[in-house]
Write an enzyme that holds these catalytic residues in place. Sequence first.
Site, PDB file in Angstrom:
ATOM      1  N   ARG A  36       0.847  -1.206   0.000  1.00  0.00           N
ATOM      2  CA  ARG A  36       0.000   0.000   0.000  1.00  0.00           C
ATOM      3  C   ARG A  36       0.878   1.249   0.000  1.00  0.00           C
ATOM      4  NH1 ARG A  36      -3.804  -2.411   3.547  1.00  0.00           N
ATOM      5  NH2 ARG A  36      -5.885  -2.255   2.644  1.00  0.00           N
ATOM      6  N   GLY A  41      -1.819  -0.921   7.415  1.00  0.00           N
ATOM      7  CA  GLY A  41      -2.578  -2.114   7.022  1.00  0.00           C
ATOM      8  C   GLY A  41      -4.073  -1.895   6.923  1.00  0.00           C
ATOM      9  N   LYS A  52     -14.311   3.316  13.087  1.00  0.00           N
ATOM     10  CA  LYS A  52     -14.580   3.972  14.368  1.00  0.00           C
ATOM     11  C   LYS A  52     -14.880   5.451  14.181  1.00  0.00           C
ATOM     12  CE  LYS A  52     -14.514   0.387  15.281  1.00  0.00           C
ATOM     13  NZ  LYS A  52     -14.157  -0.909  14.702  1.00  0.00           N
ATOM     14  N   THR A 145       1.067 -10.261   6.438  1.00  0.00           N
ATOM     15  CA  THR A 145       0.331  -9.750   5.271  1.00  0.00           C
ATOM     16  C   THR A 145      -1.178  -9.697   5.488  1.00  0.00           C
ATOM     17  OG1 THR A 145       0.485 -11.990   4.387  1.00  0.00           O
ATOM     18  CG2 THR A 145       2.072 -10.384   3.555  1.00  0.00           C
ATOM     19  N   GLY A 187     -20.751  -6.515  10.020  1.00  0.00           N
ATOM     20  CA  GLY A 187     -22.149  -6.289   9.637  1.00  0.00           C
ATOM     21  C   GLY A 187     -22.878  -5.409  10.641  1.00  0.00           C
ATOM     22  N   GLY A 274     -16.931 -12.683   6.996  1.00  0.00           N
ATOM     23  CA  GLY A 274     -15.631 -13.076   7.525  1.00  0.00           C
ATOM     24  C   GLY A 274     -14.500 -12.630   6.623  1.00  0.00           C
ATOM     25  N   HIS A 447     -16.422   6.834  42.290  1.00  0.00           N
ATOM     26  CA  HIS A 447     -17.865   7.078  42.162  1.00  0.00           C
ATOM     27  C   HIS A 447     -18.093   8.514  41.700  1.00  0.00           C
ATOM     28  CE1 HIS A 447     -22.132   6.871  42.948  1.00  0.00           C
ATOM     29  NE2 HIS A 447     -22.027   8.064  43.534  1.00  0.00           N
TER      30      HIS A 447
HETATM   31  P1  FAD Z   1      -3.246  -6.086   8.066  1.00  0.00           P
HETATM   32  O1  FAD Z   1      -3.675  -4.967   8.915  1.00  0.00           O
HETATM   33  O2  FAD Z   1      -4.219  -6.630   7.094  1.00  0.00           O
HETATM   34  O3  FAD Z   1      -1.944  -5.600   7.310  1.00  0.00           O
HETATM   35  C1  FAD Z   1      -1.318  -6.358   6.339  1.00  0.00           C
HETATM   36  C2  FAD Z   1      -0.548  -5.445   5.443  1.00  0.00           C
HETATM   37  O4  FAD Z   1       0.260  -6.234   4.583  1.00  0.00           O
HETATM   38  C3  FAD Z   1      -1.413  -4.596   4.521  1.00  0.00           C
HETATM   39  O5  FAD Z   1      -1.043  -3.245   4.631  1.00  0.00           O
HETATM   40  C4  FAD Z   1      -1.139  -5.139   3.123  1.00  0.00           C
HETATM   41  O6  FAD Z   1      -1.172  -4.133   2.137  1.00  0.00           O
HETATM   42  C5  FAD Z   1       0.264  -5.668   3.299  1.00  0.00           C
HETATM   43  N1  FAD Z   1       0.626  -6.729   2.366  1.00  0.00           N
HETATM   44  C6  FAD Z   1      -0.060  -7.858   2.061  1.00  0.00           C
HETATM   45  N2  FAD Z   1       0.637  -8.628   1.218  1.00  0.00           N
HETATM   46  C7  FAD Z   1       1.795  -7.974   0.971  1.00  0.00           C
HETATM   47  C8  FAD Z   1       2.926  -8.254   0.192  1.00  0.00           C
HETATM   48  N3  FAD Z   1       3.051  -9.397  -0.485  1.00  0.00           N
HETATM   49  N4  FAD Z   1       3.914  -7.336   0.154  1.00  0.00           N
HETATM   50  C9  FAD Z   1       3.834  -6.184   0.859  1.00  0.00           C
HETATM   51  N5  FAD Z   1       2.798  -5.877   1.619  1.00  0.00           N
HETATM   52  C10 FAD Z   1       1.798  -6.757   1.687  1.00  0.00           C
HETATM   53  N6  FAD Z   1      -9.677  -5.233  14.722  1.00  0.00           N
HETATM   54  C11 FAD Z   1      -9.706  -4.747  15.982  1.00  0.00           C
HETATM   55  O7  FAD Z   1      -8.967  -5.237  16.827  1.00  0.00           O
HETATM   56  N7  FAD Z   1     -10.529  -3.714  16.326  1.00  0.00           N
HETATM   57  C12 FAD Z   1     -11.368  -3.143  15.433  1.00  0.00           C
HETATM   58  O8  FAD Z   1     -12.093  -2.206  15.772  1.00  0.00           O
HETATM   59  C13 FAD Z   1     -11.374  -3.637  14.104  1.00  0.00           C
HETATM   60  N8  FAD Z   1     -12.171  -3.090  13.174  1.00  0.00           N
HETATM   61  C14 FAD Z   1     -12.148  -3.571  11.899  1.00  0.00           C
HETATM   62  C15 FAD Z   1     -13.013  -3.010  10.965  1.00  0.00           C
HETATM   63  C16 FAD Z   1     -13.018  -3.467   9.668  1.00  0.00           C
HETATM   64  C17 FAD Z   1     -13.956  -2.838   8.672  1.00  0.00           C
HETATM   65  C18 FAD Z   1     -12.112  -4.508   9.285  1.00  0.00           C
HETATM   66  C19 FAD Z   1     -12.084  -4.987   7.869  1.00  0.00           C
HETATM   67  C20 FAD Z   1     -11.260  -5.070  10.204  1.00  0.00           C
HETATM   68  C21 FAD Z   1     -11.273  -4.624  11.527  1.00  0.00           C
HETATM   69  N9  FAD Z   1     -10.449  -5.177  12.500  1.00  0.00           N
HETATM   70  C22 FAD Z   1     -10.494  -4.703  13.781  1.00  0.00           C
HETATM   71  C23 FAD Z   1      -9.528  -6.270  12.191  1.00  0.00           C
HETATM   72  C24 FAD Z   1      -8.109  -5.703  11.998  1.00  0.00           C
HETATM   73  O9  FAD Z   1      -8.128  -4.740  10.991  1.00  0.00           O
HETATM   74  C25 FAD Z   1      -7.138  -6.816  11.651  1.00  0.00           C
HETATM   75  O10 FAD Z   1      -7.229  -7.856  12.609  1.00  0.00           O
HETATM   76  C26 FAD Z   1      -5.711  -6.292  11.638  1.00  0.00           C
HETATM   77  O11 FAD Z   1      -5.575  -5.254  10.716  1.00  0.00           O
HETATM   78  C27 FAD Z   1      -4.721  -7.414  11.323  1.00  0.00           C
HETATM   79  O12 FAD Z   1      -3.445  -6.897  11.310  1.00  0.00           O
HETATM   80  P2  FAD Z   1      -2.275  -7.547  10.415  1.00  0.00           P
HETATM   81  O13 FAD Z   1      -1.076  -6.723  10.702  1.00  0.00           O
HETATM   82  O14 FAD Z   1      -2.234  -8.996  10.619  1.00  0.00           O
HETATM   83  O15 FAD Z   1      -2.751  -7.340   8.912  1.00  0.00           O
HETATM   84  P1  NAI Z   2     -17.367 -12.423  11.491  1.00  0.00           P
HETATM   85  O1  NAI Z   2     -16.684 -13.718  11.491  1.00  0.00           O
HETATM   86  O2  NAI Z   2     -17.362 -11.580  12.707  1.00  0.00           O
HETATM   87  O3  NAI Z   2     -18.911 -12.625  11.123  1.00  0.00           O
HETATM   88  C1  NAI Z   2     -19.321 -13.223   9.942  1.00  0.00           C
HETATM   89  C2  NAI Z   2     -20.763 -13.655  10.110  1.00  0.00           C
HETATM   90  O4  NAI Z   2     -21.243 -14.070   8.843  1.00  0.00           O
HETATM   91  C3  NAI Z   2     -20.934 -14.816  11.056  1.00  0.00           C
HETATM   92  O5  NAI Z   2     -21.998 -14.533  11.942  1.00  0.00           O
HETATM   93  C4  NAI Z   2     -21.248 -15.994  10.138  1.00  0.00           C
HETATM   94  O6  NAI Z   2     -22.056 -16.963  10.747  1.00  0.00           O
HETATM   95  C5  NAI Z   2     -21.960 -15.275   9.009  1.00  0.00           C
HETATM   96  N1  NAI Z   2     -21.945 -15.968   7.720  1.00  0.00           N
HETATM   97  C6  NAI Z   2     -20.925 -16.650   7.149  1.00  0.00           C
HETATM   98  N2  NAI Z   2     -21.279 -17.099   5.932  1.00  0.00           N
HETATM   99  C7  NAI Z   2     -22.545 -16.674   5.715  1.00  0.00           C
HETATM  100  C8  NAI Z   2     -23.454 -16.789   4.639  1.00  0.00           C
HETATM  101  N3  NAI Z   2     -23.125 -17.431   3.526  1.00  0.00           N
HETATM  102  N4  NAI Z   2     -24.671 -16.218   4.760  1.00  0.00           N
HETATM  103  C9  NAI Z   2     -25.035 -15.551   5.893  1.00  0.00           C
HETATM  104  N5  NAI Z   2     -24.193 -15.401   6.940  1.00  0.00           N
HETATM  105  C10 NAI Z   2     -22.968 -15.946   6.856  1.00  0.00           C
HETATM  106  O7  NAI Z   2     -16.767 -11.647  10.226  1.00  0.00           O
HETATM  107  P2  NAI Z   2     -16.845 -10.126   9.802  1.00  0.00           P
HETATM  108  O8  NAI Z   2     -17.952  -9.427  10.484  1.00  0.00           O
HETATM  109  O9  NAI Z   2     -16.795 -10.145   8.321  1.00  0.00           O
HETATM  110  O10 NAI Z   2     -15.486  -9.566  10.355  1.00  0.00           O
HETATM  111  C11 NAI Z   2     -14.231 -10.099   9.897  1.00  0.00           C
HETATM  112  C12 NAI Z   2     -13.171  -9.982  10.945  1.00  0.00           C
HETATM  113  O11 NAI Z   2     -12.862  -8.628  11.197  1.00  0.00           O
HETATM  114  C13 NAI Z   2     -13.611 -10.598  12.242  1.00  0.00           C
HETATM  115  O12 NAI Z   2     -12.741 -11.659  12.513  1.00  0.00           O
HETATM  116  C14 NAI Z   2     -13.464  -9.539  13.264  1.00  0.00           C
HETATM  117  O13 NAI Z   2     -12.743  -9.993  14.365  1.00  0.00           O
HETATM  118  C15 NAI Z   2     -12.697  -8.422  12.570  1.00  0.00           C
HETATM  119  N6  NAI Z   2     -13.327  -7.164  12.971  1.00  0.00           N
HETATM  120  C16 NAI Z   2     -13.209  -6.760  14.259  1.00  0.00           C
HETATM  121  C17 NAI Z   2     -13.841  -5.625  14.695  1.00  0.00           C
HETATM  122  C18 NAI Z   2     -13.730  -5.243  16.109  1.00  0.00           C
HETATM  123  O14 NAI Z   2     -12.885  -5.788  16.802  1.00  0.00           O
HETATM  124  N7  NAI Z   2     -14.535  -4.318  16.594  1.00  0.00           N
HETATM  125  C19 NAI Z   2     -14.631  -4.794  13.796  1.00  0.00           C
HETATM  126  C20 NAI Z   2     -14.733  -5.342  12.476  1.00  0.00           C
HETATM  127  C21 NAI Z   2     -14.064  -6.470  12.093  1.00  0.00           C
END
Ligand code: FAD
Ligand code: NAI
Length: 468
Positions: A36, A41, A52, A145, A187, A274, A447
């Site tokens: 990126r 990430g 958020k 990654t 969701g 997921g 409190h």
């Molecule tokens: P990533 O953050 O995915 O980073 C991986 C990086 O590797 C990326 O920048 C990518 O571009 C890079 N990369 C991949 N392949 C290559 C390559 N071959 N060469 C160079 N670079 C590469 N988690 C929470 O704890 N709290 C939350 O509130 C939360 N909210 C979320 C909301 C959403 C909408 C989503 C999608 C996820 C959320 N998550 C949340 C989950 C969280 O984002 C991930 O668990 C976390 O980012 C994982 O970190 P990571 O370092 O493993 O990977």
């Molecule tokens: P998730 O695993 O939380 O939820 C996916 C949901 O989809 C499950 O309830 C599952 O039963 C359902 N599902 C799966 N296949 C389906 C189908 N074919 N039809 C209908 N329902 C189906 O995954 P989500 O919400 O996509 O988040 C992905 C990851 O990102 C999670 O692992 C989560 O930990 C992380 N994340 C964390 C956040 C946080 O910590 N606040 C915020 C957003 C994401």
Amino acid sequence: MSGPYDLVVIGTGPGGYVCAIRASQLGMKVAVVEKRVSHGGTCLNVGCIPSKALLHASELFDEAGHGFAKMGIDVSPKLDLEKMMAFKAEGVKGNVDGIAYLMKKNKIDTYHGLGSIAAPAVVRVTPENGGEATDLETKSIVIATGSDVARLPGIDIDEKQVVSSTGALELQQVPKKLLVVGAGVIGLELGSVWRRLGAEVHVVEYLDRIVPGMDLEVATQFQKILIKQGFTFQLGAKVTGLERNGSLCTVTVEPAAGGEAQKIEADVVLVAIGRVPYTEGLGLEESGVAIDNRRRIVVDNHFQTNVKGIYAIGDVIAGPMLAHKAEDEGVAVAEILAGQSGHVNYGVIPGVIYTAPEVATVGKTEEELKEAGIEYKAGKFPFLANGRAKVNRTTEGFVKVLADANTDRVLGVHMIGPHVGELIAEAAVIMEFGGSAEDLARTCHAHPTLTEAVKEAALAVDKRPIHM
Ligand code: FAD
Ligand code: NAI
């Protein structure tokens, strides 16, 4: 060939950048490779941080429209979505710029491009624009990654009408009807954003409950609250088809157990079923790094893959896909590489859903304790009986403390209510120290604060709450 480095980290999400910083603190010569433009990430660019920002802004919008009048504040909020999106983008920029600063401060070399493993001790960086590749020589490699969106077979995500979380964070207008596939964290968080901004939100979930894996009592209460907020749910159902008709999508939904299909129209469909590990283009097969049947990189308890010198952390390996889990693994692997004994306590990883009210959980659920045959005592305290929640009119929810029936050790804490995403830290600390419900109950809590609900729930384990 550039280097030699002690460590090259591929991917600068919360796992990768934290690992690089900790390794640099420990005296290693470190480089990172990121495809990126910006570091941080998924989490900082298209995940935790932008979601958020929108949750915060939309919560205030909703509160201004529905809650302020009760406090004697008379306003009629008007939505400027473009400005709200700019607010989000500014927050993201502040965060990713912060990581770029930290890379410099810690003297970490940064390379932009696709990182791949050319040999056990060589990472190749191929610029995305097709420029000449650079090889980095290194003693160790950490793969961080991350993950990518899981897709529904036959349903194309165009990020406009049919979106993943990435598109749902960028919608240009509030959909009249949003159909969410998957009642998981994404969701329900992003559904909440668009619900508050005016969309009708319908959630189709495969299982017969929402947020699988979370404590069932919390999940049940959570669903009731979301229904009160205007969500509709279709549980035990699956999406089996989707057709685009101009500005509308017609979605085919069938009972999960089989049965008659139903057609539902929506302006926007959010696929949130997921995420899957991201290993594309890394050269894993060529370098012999093993993956499991869910495409997760397999590591030992030192985060080392089956190939010596190649490690992996974060979403690309097993475990909860959470930013703080990835960060802790990043620290642990850096410390292990430095000869220290870094480790992650997987029993104490909090999980938070940033809706209103929030949901927060750490440790074992009641269902898990029952299944494991562990005898436990539960203490529960409702926010309705907490002075601060009462005066703020944020009384929905409760705190539940689960403690071992024989030793009183805290085994799990589950909450739904105001700011519980912050309250859960106290529960994590007590569990990390192997503390008891009695320890929590005897700790003086200020409190009037919401934290008193945690203390009262701990007192309730021994059936002696004061305010209930
Ligand atoms: P990533 O953050 O995915 O980073 C991986 C990086 O590797 C990326 O920048 C990518 O571009 C890079 N990369 C991949 N392949 C290559 C390559 N071959 N060469 C160079 N670079 C590469 N988690 C929470 O704890 N709290 C939350 O509130 C939360 N909210 C979320 C909301 C959403 C909408 C989503 C999608 C996820 C959320 N998550 C949340 C989950 C969280 O984002 C991930 O668990 C976390 O980012 C994982 O970190 P990571 O370092 O493993 O990977
Ligand atoms: P998730 O695993 O939380 O939820 C996916 C949901 O989809 C499950 O309830 C599952 O039963 C359902 N599902 C799966 N296949 C389906 C189908 N074919 N039809 C209908 N329902 C189906 O995954 P989500 O919400 O996509 O988040 C992905 C990851 O990102 C999670 O692992 C989560 O930990 C992380 N994340 C964390 C956040 C946080 O910590 N606040 C915020 C957003 C994401």
